[in-house]
Design a protein around this motif. Structure first.
Motif, PDB file in Angstrom:
ATOM      1  N   ALA A  33      18.170 -11.541   0.342  1.00  0.00           N
ATOM      2  CA  ALA A  33      19.629 -11.280   0.516  1.00  0.00           C
ATOM      3  C   ALA A  33      20.586 -12.218   1.580  1.00  0.00           C
ATOM      4  N   PRO A  34      19.848 -12.597   2.860  1.00  0.00           N
ATOM      5  CA  PRO A  34      20.554 -13.317   3.872  1.00  0.00           C
ATOM      6  C   PRO A  34      20.808 -14.501   3.207  1.00  0.00           C
ATOM      7  N   ALA A  35      20.043 -15.306   2.364  1.00  0.00           N
ATOM      8  CA  ALA A  35      20.316 -16.529   1.607  1.00  0.00           C
ATOM      9  C   ALA A  35      21.671 -16.529   0.813  1.00  0.00           C
ATOM     10  N   VAL A  36      21.546 -15.276   0.038  1.00  0.00           N
ATOM     11  CA  VAL A  36      22.769 -15.209  -0.935  1.00  0.00           C
ATOM     12  C   VAL A  36      24.146 -15.058   0.011  1.00  0.00           C
ATOM     13  N   ALA A  37      23.854 -14.333   1.134  1.00  0.00           N
ATOM     14  CA  ALA A  37      25.194 -13.843   1.846  1.00  0.00           C
ATOM     15  C   ALA A  37      25.706 -15.025   2.402  1.00  0.00           C
ATOM     16  N   SER A  38      24.803 -16.180   2.824  1.00  0.00           N
ATOM     17  CA  SER A  38      25.118 -17.215   3.702  1.00  0.00           C
ATOM     18  C   SER A  38      25.692 -18.306   2.406  1.00  0.00           C
ATOM     19  N   PHE A  39      25.111 -18.149   1.179  1.00  0.00           N
ATOM     20  CA  PHE A  39      26.146 -19.062   0.090  1.00  0.00           C
ATOM     21  C   PHE A  39      27.573 -18.406  -0.106  1.00  0.00           C
ATOM     22  N   LEU A  40      27.613 -17.047   0.071  1.00  0.00           N
ATOM     23  CA  LEU A  40      28.966 -16.625  -0.062  1.00  0.00           C
ATOM     24  C   LEU A  40      30.037 -16.755   0.817  1.00  0.00           C
ATOM     25  N   GLU A  41      29.307 -17.005   2.263  1.00  0.00           N
ATOM     26  CA  GLU A  41      30.260 -17.374   3.286  1.00  0.00           C
ATOM     27  C   GLU A  41      30.705 -18.590   3.230  1.00  0.00           C
TER      28      GLU A  41
END
Length: 141
Positions: free
Chosen positions: A107-115
């Motif tokens: 999840a943190p990697a997906v959140a980073s991509f979205l940011e």
């Protein structure tokens, strides 16, 4: 000005009772299609599937269950490990069922991509060129 974002992640494909298998996933966001994220899944150099996901739905899936159709997302935690569970439903089987894949992403990697995508097109400021779209549709009719 940057108009696209690319990120490569290793996600895991759930395979029945056998466990998890690594799947190389390429996430791509392009400002010319501001509502969509393209996810390409491959294994050992072979493209397994490509899906276009709604960017807002991807973000909401990090926080809670979302989706009722071909794409369903929800957060999943196993101890300190926070994942995004993607359930993808494909074409029908001859027996009436449907192809179904479950993919787990950190999840943190997906959140980073979205940011990073929000730096290209801010959340809530997405626009669609309706006049251009209609001209293209009418021109192809």
């Amino acid at each position: 000005m940057i108009s696209s974002v690319h990120k490569t992640l290793v996600m895991e494909l759930m395979s029945g009772m056998s466990g998890r298998f690594p799947v190389l996933t390429h996430l791509e966001y392009d400002a010319t299609d501001p509502f969509a994220v393209t996810a390409s899944f491959s294994h050992e150099g072979r493209l397994l599937a490509q899906w276009r996901l709604d960017r807002q739905m991807l973000a909401e899936g990090l926080l809670g269950p979302v989706g009722e159709g071909d794409v369903r997302l929800r957060p999943q935690s196993t101890g300190v490990w926070h994942e995004l569970r993607l359930e993808l439903f494909g074409d029908a089987h001859p027996d009436g069922g449907r192809h179904h894949a479950v993919i787990l992403a950190w999840a943190p990697a997906v959140a980073s991509f979205l940011e990073e995508t929000y730096e290209v097109v801010e959340l809530g400021s997405e626009t669609v060129g309706v006049d251009d779209f209609l001209a293209e549709v009418i021109g192809n009719a």
